[in-house]
Each structure stands twice: as C-alpha cells, then as structure tokens.
Design an enzyme around this catalytic site. Structure first.
Site, short mmCIF file in Angstrom:
data_model
loop_
_atom_site.label_atom_id
_atom_site.label_comp_id
_atom_site.label_asym_id
_atom_site.label_seq_id
_atom_site.Cartn_x
_atom_site.Cartn_y
_atom_site.Cartn_z
N GLN A 112 3.35 10.03 1.56
CA GLN A 112 4.64 9.34 1.43
C GLN A 112 5.40 9.74 0.17
OE1 GLN A 112 2.82 5.29 2.33
NE2 GLN A 112 4.85 5.11 3.26
N CYS A 170 6.82 -0.49 7.07
CA CYS A 170 6.41 0.72 6.37
C CYS A 170 7.50 1.10 5.37
CB CYS A 170 6.21 1.85 7.39
SG CYS A 170 5.75 3.42 6.64
N LEU A 171 7.09 1.49 4.18
CA LEU A 171 8.06 1.88 3.15
C LEU A 171 8.80 3.15 3.54
CD1 LEU A 171 5.92 1.14 -0.04
CD2 LEU A 171 7.81 -0.23 0.87
N GLY A 188 0.84 -1.18 0.00
CA GLY A 188 0.00 0.00 0.00
C GLY A 188 0.88 1.23 0.00
N HIS A 193 -1.56 6.90 7.76
CA HIS A 193 -0.65 7.85 7.10
C HIS A 193 -1.35 9.17 6.79
CE1 HIS A 193 3.23 5.99 6.57
NE2 HIS A 193 2.72 4.91 6.00
N HIS A 241 -3.20 0.78 7.92
CA HIS A 241 -1.87 1.40 7.89
C HIS A 241 -1.88 2.66 7.01
CE1 HIS A 241 2.66 1.09 7.89
NE2 HIS A 241 2.46 1.83 6.82
N GLU A 242 -2.49 2.54 5.82
CA GLU A 242 -2.51 3.67 4.88
C GLU A 242 -3.40 4.80 5.39
OE1 GLU A 242 -0.16 3.54 2.98
OE2 GLU A 242 0.07 1.39 3.19
NI NI Z 1 3.70 3.11 5.87
#
Ligand code: NI
Length: 177
Positions: free
Chosen positions: A57, A95-96, A52, A141, A137-138
């Site tokens: 981000q 997390c990216l 995701g 953000h 999670h998204e």
């Molecule tokens: Ni993340």
C-alpha cells in the site's frame, strides 16, 4: 554515498495501482531497511488513521504489514501466515486504498498468525474479532487481494456516509488498511 530515503508518513496508494494486485515477495532477512519499512508503515497507519497497513500500500512489494491491536499496541509482522483459524464473523470492512467505501466481508472469527517481528524473531499472535479481521485484511494485501474481491454480496458495497450512524461508527472503526 548513501541514498536519501524518506522516513515517516508515506503516501498510501489507491486500489488502481498495479502493485496492489501483485503477490508480494518474501523477506529473506529482517535488516535495518525492513525495520525502517515497519516504522514507516506504523507511522502511516496511525496518521491515516487505520487499523492496519501492508507494505504494497506504500508501494513496497514485500510481505510486511502492521496491525493495531485491541490495546492500541502495534503488531508488525514479516512473512506472516495464518496457521490456525476458527469460527466466522460477517461485518463491514473498509480499506485505506479504497477510501470512503465499505462492504460486508466474511472473515474467520479467530486467527493465529505466525511471522517474524521487527527483531526478526519468530512470533505467533492470536487474535479475534476486529483485530483478527484486520490481520486477514492485511494478509490479503500481500497476495494482491482487496476487500472488494471478498464481498458477501456486491450490493453491500456502499459509501460510508450512506450508512446508519451506528453502522458508520463500526465501519469507520473497521476502516482497515
Ligand atoms: Ni486495505
């Protein structure tokens, strides 16, 4: 003269960038610039690869995110919100924007997320398990919340390479957005 915009894979910002701690703004209209944003998010997520990705981000403080579904379909949501939830799941999550680290986070097992799709149409998506974790999670953000804020315990934060092989596999799969 139009602005030249970069389209495609964009750099993913790391957790220390202020935009990742802001509350993202609501989108008033799903126009071509939002569709382009969605396309960039999808490409960037696939290239990472991740499960995701949320607009902040890639430096865009708008309430837009993409999530990869169970059958590798890509859900794109504008102004998403959880309208129903059920149960609890506890598991590793990454997390990216926090590469190489995972930690244990409790999430709802099932969620129904409401929002607008790429065409501006209102949709409701029901998901459970891993996809439900990715949605939550998204959505976090979009409110400036990172998974490290939600750890069940600080001691569960660890480097992916320090996990057991089977855990590592699960954690890498859960290397969300
Ligand atoms: Ni993340």
């Amino acid at each position: 003269m139009g602005r030249i915009e970069f389209v495609g894979v964009r750099p993913i910002l790391s957790f220390d960038q202020p935009v990742l701690r802001e509350k993202a703004k609501k989108v008033s209209r799903v126009d071509t610039s939002i569709q382009r944003l969605i396309d960039d998010l999808a490409e960037t997520m696939l290239a990472a690869p991740g499960a995701g990705l949320a607009a902040p981000q890639i430096g865009v403080p708008l309430r837009v995110c993409v999530v990869k579904g169970d059958e590798n379909q890509i859900w794109a949501l504008v102004n998403p919100e959880i309208v129903k939830h059920d149960g609890v799941q506890v598991g590793y999550e990454g997390c990216l924007s926090y590469p190489g680290w995972v930690g244990e986070v409790a999430r709802y097992e099932t969620v129904v997320v409401k929002g607008r799709n790429r065409r501006g149409k209102e949709v409701r998506i029901k998901s459970s398990g891993f996809t439900a974790r990715a949605f939550q999670h998204e959505l976090d953000h979009l409110d400036g919340i990172l998974f490290i804020d939600r750890l069940t315990n600080l001691d569960t934060l660890r480097r992916v390479e320090d996990l057991e092989a089977d855990e590592q596999e699960a954690a890498v799969a859960a290397a969300s957005g």
